[in-house]
Motif scaffolding. Sequence first.
Motif, PDB file in Angstrom:
ATOM      1  N   ASP A  19       0.823  -1.204   0.000  1.00  0.00           N
ATOM      2  CA  ASP A  19       0.000   0.000   0.000  1.00  0.00           C
ATOM      3  C   ASP A  19       0.860   1.257   0.000  1.00  0.00           C
ATOM      4  N   LEU A  20       2.075   1.151   0.551  1.00  0.00           N
ATOM      5  CA  LEU A  20       3.003   2.280   0.586  1.00  0.00           C
ATOM      6  C   LEU A  20       3.905   2.326  -0.646  1.00  0.00           C
ATOM      7  N   GLY A  21       3.700   1.377  -1.565  1.00  0.00           N
ATOM      8  CA  GLY A  21       4.493   1.341  -2.786  1.00  0.00           C
ATOM      9  C   GLY A  21       5.794   0.578  -2.664  1.00  0.00           C
ATOM     10  N   GLU A  22       6.027  -0.106  -1.531  1.00  0.00           N
ATOM     11  CA  GLU A  22       7.255  -0.878  -1.326  1.00  0.00           C
ATOM     12  C   GLU A  22       7.015  -2.323  -1.770  1.00  0.00           C
ATOM     13  N   PRO A 204      -5.541   8.385   1.204  1.00  0.00           N
ATOM     14  CA  PRO A 204      -4.691   7.924   0.103  1.00  0.00           C
ATOM     15  C   PRO A 204      -4.129   6.523   0.342  1.00  0.00           C
ATOM     16  N   ASN A 205      -4.140   5.703  -0.701  1.00  0.00           N
ATOM     17  CA  ASN A 205      -3.533   4.370  -0.658  1.00  0.00           C
ATOM     18  C   ASN A 205      -3.272   3.898  -2.074  1.00  0.00           C
ATOM     19  N   ARG A 209      -4.886   5.076  -5.737  1.00  0.00           N
ATOM     20  CA  ARG A 209      -4.089   5.664  -6.810  1.00  0.00           C
ATOM     21  C   ARG A 209      -4.243   4.887  -8.112  1.00  0.00           C
ATOM     22  N   GLN A 210      -4.317   3.563  -8.017  1.00  0.00           N
ATOM     23  CA  GLN A 210      -4.526   2.756  -9.219  1.00  0.00           C
ATOM     24  C   GLN A 210      -5.868   3.083  -9.866  1.00  0.00           C
ATOM     25  N   PHE A 233      -2.662  12.795  -8.605  1.00  0.00           N
ATOM     26  CA  PHE A 233      -2.824  12.011  -7.375  1.00  0.00           C
ATOM     27  C   PHE A 233      -2.254  10.610  -7.555  1.00  0.00           C
ATOM     28  N   ALA A 234      -2.466  10.030  -8.741  1.00  0.00           N
ATOM     29  CA  ALA A 234      -2.011   8.655  -9.003  1.00  0.00           C
ATOM     30  C   ALA A 234      -0.488   8.545  -8.985  1.00  0.00           C
TER      31      ALA A 234
END
Length: 235
Positions: A19-22, A204-205, A209-210, A233-234
């Motif tokens: 969810d944090l992009g990691e 935001p998550n 964003r997707q 935002f994405a």
Amino acid sequence: MLTIAAGETAALAGWVAWDLGEHDKAAAYYRVTSECAKEAGHPPLRALALGYASYGAASPEKALKMLSQAAQDVRGHGNATAAGWLLGRYAEEAAQSGDDAGALRALEQARFAYDFANHTSEQAWVRFVTPYRMDSLALSVYGELKRQELAVTADAAVERLGVELPESGVVVLGDLASALLHGGDVDRGVYVARQFAAAAESKPNTMGRQRAQSIAAWLPDTERDLAGHLLGFAS
């Protein structure tokens, strides 16, 4: 029991990382969950790892393979909510890969399984699979396939959401906006897209964003400002 608990904790840590992009870190956590499932001889735990990991699969085909195995892993008493989620996810990915019949069949199976579910009393990791989330999956499938069931499902989803947006409401609004725009109901889709934009910024998550990126792609040229805002935002 301790091994299963450790696997569930690793899966939840993986979801937070994703969810944090990691994404690399998330994949490592999911591998830990799978190893715990193997050690404990507990197929539903493997299903959890596969279900979460399917969101980051390299292709719909890869996701389908993972979700098919996961659905097999949650057959049996006490897994109805997990089965509903995983079959719904299979339907979502099948629709995106062009398997219309497979998507509709899986969605029907997901709804049937969820009729027997109680997401508040089964595994802790299915608490997020609320009726709102099941609405979201159905909207995603019907919108992708341009099915006539979309309108009725959208109305039911909006009514269920009510005034106070639930925790999973951002995802539902995102799928609803995408489905309406994809299905040709542009005016209503734009209206819901604006609701989604406001909700997504407040919570935001990665999933939000997707969906923002998907919605922006379907907006008409007259909504360039909104599309630009969503793309910003994405990113």
